[in-house]
Write a protein that holds these residues in place. Structure first.
Motif, PDB file in Angstrom:
ATOM      1  N   ARG A  60       6.097  -8.102   4.431  1.00 28.72           N
ATOM      2  CA  ARG A  60       7.116  -8.347   5.274  1.00 28.72           C
ATOM      3  C   ARG A  60       8.291  -8.398   5.593  1.00 28.72           C
ATOM      4  O   ARG A  60       9.189  -8.679   5.621  1.00 28.72           O
ATOM      5  N   ARG A  61       8.446  -7.648   4.963  1.00 21.64           N
ATOM      6  CA  ARG A  61      10.267  -7.363   3.699  1.00 21.64           C
ATOM      7  C   ARG A  61      10.021  -6.468   4.536  1.00 21.64           C
ATOM      8  O   ARG A  61       9.433  -5.306   4.058  1.00 21.64           O
ATOM      9  N   PRO A  62      10.705  -5.417   5.461  1.00 23.52           N
ATOM     10  CA  PRO A  62      10.302  -4.076   5.941  1.00 23.52           C
ATOM     11  C   PRO A  62      11.075  -3.123   5.373  1.00 23.52           C
ATOM     12  O   PRO A  62      10.763  -1.834   5.689  1.00 23.52           O
ATOM     13  N   GLU A  63      12.193  -2.851   4.327  1.00 20.82           N
ATOM     14  CA  GLU A  63      12.663  -1.975   3.686  1.00 20.82           C
ATOM     15  C   GLU A  63      12.069  -0.828   3.027  1.00 20.82           C
ATOM     16  O   GLU A  63      11.772   0.479   3.619  1.00 20.82           O
ATOM     17  N   ALA A  64      10.654  -1.205   2.690  1.00 17.06           N
ATOM     18  CA  ALA A  64      10.571  -0.456   1.307  1.00 17.06           C
ATOM     19  C   ALA A  64       9.240   0.266   2.599  1.00 17.06           C
ATOM     20  O   ALA A  64       9.065   1.619   2.533  1.00 17.06           O
ATOM     21  N   VAL A  65       8.693  -0.172   3.541  1.00 11.27           N
ATOM     22  CA  VAL A  65       7.297   0.282   4.641  1.00 11.27           C
ATOM     23  C   VAL A  65       8.553   1.271   5.842  1.00 11.27           C
ATOM     24  O   VAL A  65       7.834   2.374   5.578  1.00 11.27           O
ATOM     25  N   GLU A  66       9.613   0.865   5.473  1.00  6.75           N
ATOM     26  CA  GLU A  66      10.302   1.584   6.509  1.00  6.75           C
ATOM     27  C   GLU A  66      10.718   3.691   6.128  1.00  6.75           C
ATOM     28  O   GLU A  66      10.740   3.793   6.115  1.00  6.75           O
ATOM     29  N   LEU A  67      10.686   3.280   4.434  1.00 10.13           N
ATOM     30  CA  LEU A  67      11.234   4.488   4.194  1.00 10.13           C
ATOM     31  C   LEU A  67       9.859   5.331   4.175  1.00 10.13           C
ATOM     32  O   LEU A  67      10.068   6.182   3.618  1.00 10.13           O
ATOM     33  N   ALA A  68       8.755   4.225   3.624  1.00  9.64           N
ATOM     34  CA  ALA A  68       7.813   5.092   3.304  1.00  9.64           C
ATOM     35  C   ALA A  68       7.168   6.123   4.863  1.00  9.64           C
ATOM     36  O   ALA A  68       7.109   6.752   4.613  1.00  9.64           O
ATOM     37  N   ARG A  69       7.777   5.842   5.896  1.00  3.42           N
ATOM     38  CA  ARG A  69       7.821   5.570   7.176  1.00  3.42           C
ATOM     39  C   ARG A  69       8.134   6.381   7.695  1.00  3.42           C
ATOM     40  O   ARG A  69       7.903   7.911   8.062  1.00  3.42           O
ATOM     41  N   ALA A  70       8.966   6.878   7.015  1.00  4.39           N
ATOM     42  CA  ALA A  70      10.743   8.192   7.075  1.00  4.39           C
ATOM     43  C   ALA A  70      10.233   9.137   6.239  1.00  4.39           C
ATOM     44  O   ALA A  70      10.568  10.391   7.252  1.00  4.39           O
ATOM     45  N   VAL A  71       9.298   8.604   5.667  1.00  4.59           N
ATOM     46  CA  VAL A  71       8.784  10.335   4.469  1.00  4.59           C
ATOM     47  C   VAL A  71       7.826  10.573   4.773  1.00  4.59           C
ATOM     48  O   VAL A  71       7.327  10.951   3.728  1.00  4.59           O
ATOM     49  N   GLY A  72       7.472  10.488   6.052  1.00  3.03           N
ATOM     50  CA  GLY A  72       5.910  10.830   6.158  1.00  3.03           C
ATOM     51  C   GLY A  72       4.593  10.505   5.627  1.00  3.03           C
ATOM     52  O   GLY A  72       3.861  11.085   5.729  1.00  3.03           O
ATOM     53  N   LEU A  73       5.504   9.140   4.193  1.00  5.74           N
ATOM     54  CA  LEU A  73       3.173   8.332   4.449  1.00  5.74           C
ATOM     55  C   LEU A  73       3.083   6.899   5.399  1.00  5.74           C
ATOM     56  O   LEU A  73       2.072   6.351   4.641  1.00  5.74           O
TER      57      LEU A  73
END
Length: 486
Positions: A60-73
Motif C-alpha cells: 500500500r506504499r507504492p514505490e517498491a511494487v512500482e520498481l518491481a514492475r519497472a524491472v520486469g517482475l
C-alpha cells in the motif's frame, strides 16, 4: 553527469535506476560479492527457493511494487496466501487481536486473553487519566505503558515493533515508528480515544483495495538482481567486491570539483555521489566532507539477528496451528522472536515441492547480539525447542540453513527524526552529494526505494557542476513536476 553510487543494496540500486532514467551515467560500487543488502535469495533442501532476508514489502506504499514492475517482475508479484498473524504468549498460540494500531487497542475487550484481567482494568484507567504531554518525542513503550500499563507494551507492542526494528519499545521513537499515534497523542487526552480516531479516519478515507503486503515468486531476494540487470541494460557499470575506502574532492579538467572514490582496485571519478551504505561506513566516507553528518551517523545503533530456515517433510507439519506464523513477546523469555510458516504463507513456496514444508524462525534483538555467537547447530536446536513448546512439532528437519545479519536493522530511538534532519541538512550543504538507506526514512523496502529515488532526483535537480550538466533539471520533465514522493 556521471554519478557514483556507493552501495548495491536496494536503496543504492533504486538510486541508480532513477539516475539512469534521468539520463545520467552511473557506476555502482558494492563492497560485497553480491548485490541486494538485506534482500537475499537462497535455497534449501536442494532446490527449494527461499528468502534469507526480508520476504515481503508493503504494497500500500507504492514505490517498491512500482520498481518491481519497472524491472520486469510485475507478473511475479504475489500476495501472501493466508493473512492474519498470531501470538505465542501465556502458553498458547492465539490469533492476533483485531482493532489495534501497532498493538495498541481502541477497545480493551479486544485484547482479553492476551492481557490479564488486572491488565484490562489498567487499560480502562486511560480515559480517566490527565493528558500525557509527549513534547517533541517520547518512546513508544514509555508513552503506551504510562497510559495503558506495561502489559500492553510487553505482550502486544513489543512483538510487533520487534518484527520491524528488532528493537526495544522502551527506546524506539513514537514519532518515527508510529507517527499516527504520536499525532493522536498530541490531539487527544485519552490514548484509547486516539486509537479510535486513527481507525475512524482510516475508515472514512478512500477505500483501499488489494493486498497489504506483496512478495515475489522465487523470493523478494530476486528484486535486487532484476534492478541490477535493468540498470546494466541501460549502461550502468556495476562493480562487486569493490569497497570504497575513501571519498575525495579533486579538481576536474574543466575546473570543476569532481568526486574520487578510492577503492582496492584503483580510483573512480564522478561528478556526484550517492552514499547508500549503513551508518558506520557512511560516517567514515562523509567525515572529511560533512563532519556534522558523520557525527550524527556515528550515533546510529544497529540490531543484529539470525534467521533459521528449516525444511520438514510436509506430513510431519499437519498439526501446526492455522495462519502464517506467530510473533513472540520477549517478556515470555523464549529464544525465538517469530516463526513464519513459509509454505503456508507463500503459494510459490508450497508449489516448489509438494512433499516439503518450509518455515523459518528469527532470533536476536537490539542488545542481544550474543545469541549470534552460538554456532548454527545451537541456533537450530533453540528454534526446534521453541517450536516444539509452541506447536507440538517434534519432527526433525530434513535440511536447515542459518543466516546471520550482523548490524541488520538501524534503530530509531527517541530523537531519531531530529538527528536525521540534521544529517540531511549537513549533506545538502555539500554540492554533488546525497545519501540513501534504511537509516533515513524507514526500514521497509518501499521506504528504502523512495530514499534512493529521492537522492537521485536531488542530484539531478542540484548538480554540482551546473554549467556542464547533461541531465534534465526540475521542471524539464513533466513526470517529475507532476509526481511527488509520499
Amino acid at each position: 553527469m556521471h554519478v557514483l553510487v556507493i552501495g548495491g543494496g536496494i536503496s543504492g540500486l533504486a538510486a541508480a535506476h532513477q539516475l539512469l532514467a534521468d539520463g545520467a551515467r552511473v557506476t555502482v560500487l558494492e563492497a560485497g560479492a553480491v548485490l541486494g543488502g538485506k534482500l537475499r535469495a537462497g535455497s534449501i533442501a536442494g532446490t527449494a527457493a527461499v528468502d534469507l532476508g526480508a520476504e515481503s514489502m508493503l504494497a500500500r506504499r507504492p514505490e517498491a511494487v512500482e520498481l518491481a514492475r519497472a524491472v520486469g517482475l510485475g507478473e511475479r508479484l504475489a500476495p501472501p496466501s493466508v493473512a492474519g498473524g498470531a501470538l505465542w504468549t501465556r502458553g498458547t498460540v492465539r490469533p492476533m487481536p483485531k482493532g489495534h494500531v501497532m498493538g495498541v487497542p481502541g477497545d480493551p475487550a479486544a485484547v482479553a486473553g492476551v492481557v490479564s484481567p488486572e491488565g484490562l482494568a489498567r487499560i480502562e484507567e486511560d480515559e480517566r487519566l490527565p493528558r500525557t504531554e509527549v513534547g517533541e518525542d517520547v518512546s513508544v513503550g514509555d508513552y503506551v505503558a504510562g497510559r495503558l500499563g506495561r502489559e500492553v507494551v510487553d505482550r502486544l507492542v513489543e512483538p510487533l515493533l520487534g518484527g520491524v526494528y528488532a528493537g526495544d519499545a522502551y527506546r524506539i521513537s513514537l514519532r518515527a515508528a508510529v507517527p499516527q499515534l504520536y499525532e493522536a497523542a498530541r490531539g487527544e487526552r485519552s490514548l484509547l480515544a486516539g486509537v479510535r480516531a486513527v481507525q475512524q479516519r482510516a475508515a472514512a478515507g478512500p477505500a483501499r483495495t488489494g493486498p497489504v503486503f506483496m512478495g515475489v515468486e522465487g523470493g523478494i531476494g530476486r528484486l535486487p538482481g532484476a534492478v541490477a540487470d535493468a540498470c546494466a541494460a541501460k549502461g550502468a557499470d556495476i562493480r562487486l567486491s569493490t569497497p570504497v575506502r575513501e571519498l575525495r574532492r579533486v579538481a576536474g579538467e574543466d575546473g570543476d570539483r569532481d568526486w574520487l572514490a578510492v577503492t582496492d582496485h584503483g580510483t573512480v571519478r564522478g561528478d556526484a555521489v550517492v552514499v547508500a551504505v549503513p551508518a558506520p561506513a557512511a560516517a567514515r566516507l562523509l567525515g572529511p566532507h560533512a563532519p556534522d553528518a558523520a557525527a550524527g551517523l556515528d550515533q546510529v545503533a544497529y540490531a543484529s539477528m539470525a534467521l533459521v530456515t528449516l525444511a520438514f517433510r510436509r506430513a510431519d507439519c499437519d498439526g501446526l496451528p492455522d495462519g502464517s506464523g506467530f510473533l513472540v513477546p520477549p517478556v515470555d523469555g523464549h529464544a525465538i522472536k517469530a516463526a513464519t510458516f513459509s509454505t503456508r504463507k507463500w503459494g510459490w513456496v508450497a508449489e516448489q515441492d509438494p512433499g516439503l514444508f518450509v518455515l523459518r524462525t528469527s532470533l536476536g534483538r537490539h542488545g542481544e547480539e550474543r545469541v549470534l555467537e552460538r554456532d548454527d547447530a545451537e541456533l537450530v536446536e533453540l528454534s526446534l525447542g521453541d517450536l516444539r513448546a509452541a506447536t507440538g512439532l517434534r519432527a526433525r528437519p530434513v535440511d536447515t540453513l542459518v543466516t546471520r545479519w550482523r548490524g541488520g536493522l538501524p534503530q530509531y530511538p527517541v530523537g531519531h527524526l531530529e538527528r536525521v534532519s540534521q544529517i540531511k541538512e549537513a549533506v545538502a550543504r555539500v554540492p554533488g552529494l546525497a545519501v540513501a538507506g534504511a537509516v533515513y526514512e524507514g526500514v521497509g523496502i518501499p521506504a528504502c526505494v523512495a530514499a534512493g529515488r529521492r537522492a537521485a532526483r536531488h542530484l539531478v535537480q542540484h548538480p554540482a557542476n551546473p554549467a556542464d550538466r547533461t541531465v534534465p533539471q526540475a521542471g524539464e520533465t513533466g513526470e517529475r513536476e507532476q509526481r511527488r514522493e509520499p
